[in-house]
Enzyme design. Structure first.
Site, PDB file in Angstrom:
ATOM      1  N   ASP A 265       0.831  -1.214   0.000  1.00 29.89           N
ATOM      2  CA  ASP A 265       0.000   0.000   0.000  1.00 29.89           C
ATOM      3  C   ASP A 265       0.864   1.263   0.000  1.00 29.89           C
ATOM      4  OD1 ASP A 265      -2.384   1.389  -0.033  1.00 29.89           O
ATOM      5  OD2 ASP A 265      -2.660   1.322   2.143  1.00 29.89           O
ATOM      6  N   GLY A 266       0.298   2.340  -0.557  1.00 30.77           N
ATOM      7  CA  GLY A 266       0.963   3.639  -0.506  1.00 30.77           C
ATOM      8  C   GLY A 266       1.527   4.112  -1.839  1.00 30.77           C
TER       9      GLY A 266
ATOM     10  N   ARG B  57      -1.000   9.359  -9.702  1.00 27.84           N
ATOM     11  CA  ARG B  57      -0.991   8.135  -8.889  1.00 27.84           C
ATOM     12  C   ARG B  57      -0.404   6.926  -9.635  1.00 27.84           C
ATOM     13  NH1 ARG B  57      -4.043   7.394  -4.544  1.00 27.84           N
ATOM     14  NH2 ARG B  57      -4.509   5.294  -5.249  1.00 27.84           N
TER      15      ARG B  57
ATOM     16  N   HIS C 124       2.201   3.315  -8.939  1.00 23.40           N
ATOM     17  CA  HIS C 124       1.986   1.895  -9.247  1.00 23.40           C
ATOM     18  C   HIS C 124       3.154   1.360 -10.084  1.00 23.40           C
ATOM     19  CE1 HIS C 124      -1.883   2.334  -7.487  1.00 23.40           C
ATOM     20  NE2 HIS C 124      -2.435   2.995  -8.490  1.00 23.40           N
TER      21      HIS C 124
ATOM     22  N   LEU D  35      10.364 -21.034  -4.683  1.00 24.67           N
ATOM     23  CA  LEU D  35       9.518 -20.072  -3.949  1.00 24.67           C
ATOM     24  C   LEU D  35       8.121 -20.104  -4.552  1.00 24.67           C
ATOM     25  CD1 LEU D  35       9.140 -17.497  -2.047  1.00 24.67           C
ATOM     26  CD2 LEU D  35       9.758 -16.142  -4.060  1.00 24.67           C
TER      27      LEU D  35
HETATM   28  C1  IPE Z   1      -5.397  -2.746  -0.094  1.00 23.27           C
HETATM   29  O1  IPE Z   1      -5.055  -1.408  -0.270  1.00 23.27           O
HETATM   30  C2  IPE Z   1      -5.424  -3.468  -1.408  1.00 23.27           C
HETATM   31  C3  IPE Z   1      -4.137  -3.627  -2.082  1.00 23.27           C
HETATM   32  C4  IPE Z   1      -2.956  -3.256  -1.637  1.00 23.27           C
HETATM   33  C5  IPE Z   1      -4.192  -4.303  -3.342  1.00 23.27           C
HETATM   34  P1  IPE Z   1      -6.169  -0.269  -0.390  1.00 23.27           P
HETATM   35  O2  IPE Z   1      -5.428   1.014  -0.537  1.00 23.27           O
HETATM   36  O3  IPE Z   1      -7.144  -0.614  -1.449  1.00 23.27           O
HETATM   37  O4  IPE Z   1      -6.877  -0.373   1.018  1.00 23.27           O
HETATM   38  P2  IPE Z   1      -7.845   0.660   1.785  1.00 23.27           P
HETATM   39  O5  IPE Z   1      -8.872   1.125   0.793  1.00 23.27           O
HETATM   40  O6  IPE Z   1      -6.986   1.800   2.242  1.00 23.27           O
HETATM   41  O7  IPE Z   1      -8.392  -0.112   2.921  1.00 23.27           O
HETATM   42  C1  IPE Z   2      -1.650   0.244  -3.329  1.00 22.75           C
HETATM   43  O1  IPE Z   2      -1.418   1.603  -3.365  1.00 22.75           O
HETATM   44  C2  IPE Z   2      -1.910  -0.334  -4.699  1.00 22.75           C
HETATM   45  C3  IPE Z   2      -3.267  -0.853  -4.914  1.00 22.75           C
HETATM   46  C4  IPE Z   2      -4.236  -0.824  -4.074  1.00 22.75           C
HETATM   47  C5  IPE Z   2      -3.525  -1.452  -6.194  1.00 22.75           C
HETATM   48  P1  IPE Z   2      -2.615   2.651  -3.339  1.00 22.75           P
HETATM   49  O2  IPE Z   2      -3.016   2.942  -4.749  1.00 22.75           O
HETATM   50  O3  IPE Z   2      -3.704   2.198  -2.450  1.00 22.75           O
HETATM   51  O4  IPE Z   2      -1.882   3.916  -2.734  1.00 22.75           O
HETATM   52  P2  IPE Z   2      -2.462   4.912  -1.666  1.00 22.75           P
HETATM   53  O5  IPE Z   2      -2.879   4.106  -0.465  1.00 22.75           O
HETATM   54  O6  IPE Z   2      -3.633   5.601  -2.297  1.00 22.75           O
HETATM   55  O7  IPE Z   2      -1.328   5.844  -1.369  1.00 22.75           O
HETATM   56 MG    MG Z   3      -4.080   2.423  -0.486  1.00 22.85          MG
END
Ligand code: IPE
Ligand code: IPE
Ligand code: MG
Length: 259
Positions: free
Chosen positions: A28-29, A41, A45, A139
């Protein structure tokens, strides 16, 4: 940013440390990483793919048995269509670039989640990657795509109910083992270590059944900045945890009343 512990050095860095057999990661992030740099954004990714590469490589060097990565949740369809398109396209192109290298590295690829709503060309790539790498043993790399823990449990319940309706199983015989057998990864051990990057402290519907006894590790590091050094720190934290599984610590002194 330099990573003092590269994938090749992590084995020395973690010498003597108790390793998890199965690591599960909510990556995440990405979006915030890009926004902090004034970028869209999707740039986050794209940058996150390099973190996937180094974590997979490091787990291979360490001899970790399984690594499960959350790539796209069943709730991520709520994102703007343009972002979903970028994520699916990135998934496809990353598979095209990486599968042969993963095969050479001895990685067995598996995908969990509802494939039926993915593009048919993408579904074919998932099937092909699984077939190509099925015999590998170094793995297990499990990618969760269009995955949700509740979806998985509902699908397992449906499967068992159908078998019971056909008279193939006795409803009374449905126990934890039977339910586990109807889930996505009946043969994988449960994750020992759960890592979530990006600062949020929640599961977001990831592996709800399998994480029952995982050690949870949350870090503010955003996924594109997560590398081998950060992985080593997570594993060190894990090795210091006292896992009791509901029992008592074997080294605890007996109290006077104990038999
Ligand atoms: C969880 O992240 C899903 C993935 C990393 C694929 P999200 O960014 O979608 O989660 P929420 O919405 O903050 O809970
Ligand atoms: C995680 O990063 C990737 C996916 C959920 C696919 P985010 O896209 O959720 O990034 P943030 O949380 O908005 O920073
Ligand atoms: Mg996220």
């Amino acid at each position: 940013m330099s990573d003092p512990t590269g994938p090749g050095q992590i084995v020395d860095r973690l010498a003597g440390v108790a390793l998890p057999r199965h690591i599960a990661i909510v990556m995440d992030g990405n979006g915030r990483w890009a926004q902090q740099r004034g970028q869209p954004r999707y740039a986050g990714h794209r940058a996150g793919v390099a973190s996937v590469r180094s974590v997979v490589e490091a787990c291979g060097h360490l001899g970790v048995e399984a690594l499960t990565l959350f790539a796209f949740s069943s709730e991520n369809w709520r994102r703007p269509p343009g972002e979903i398109r970028v994520l699916m396209e990135l998934f496809r192109s990353t598979l095209d670039q990486e599968v042969s290298r993963l095969y050479e590295q001895g990685v067995r690829l598996r995908f969990i989640g509802d494939r039926t709503s993915l593009d048919t060309a993408l579904q074919r790539r998932l099937d092909d990657a699984e077939a190509l790498t099925a015999g590998n043993v170094s793995l297990d790399l499990i990618i969760a795509t269009n995955y949700g823990g509740r979806w998985e449990m509902a699908a397992a319940a449906r499967q068992l109910a159908a078998a019971a309706a056909r008279g193939e199983i006795d409803p009374e015989a449905i126990d934890e083992r039977a339910l586990q057998g109807a889930l996505c990864l009946p043969d994988a051990c449960d994750p020992d270590l759960f890592i979530r990057t990006g600062g949020e402290q929640r599961l977001s519907n990831f592996l709800l059944w399998q994480l029952a006894y995982a050690e949870l590790y949350f870090t503010d590091t955003l996924w594109p900045a997560f590398g081998t050094e950060a992985l080593a720190r997570a594993i060190e934290a894990f090795s210091g945890r006292n896992r009791r599984f509901g029992g008592v610590q074997p080294s605890v002194q007996k109290s006077p009343g104990d038999a």
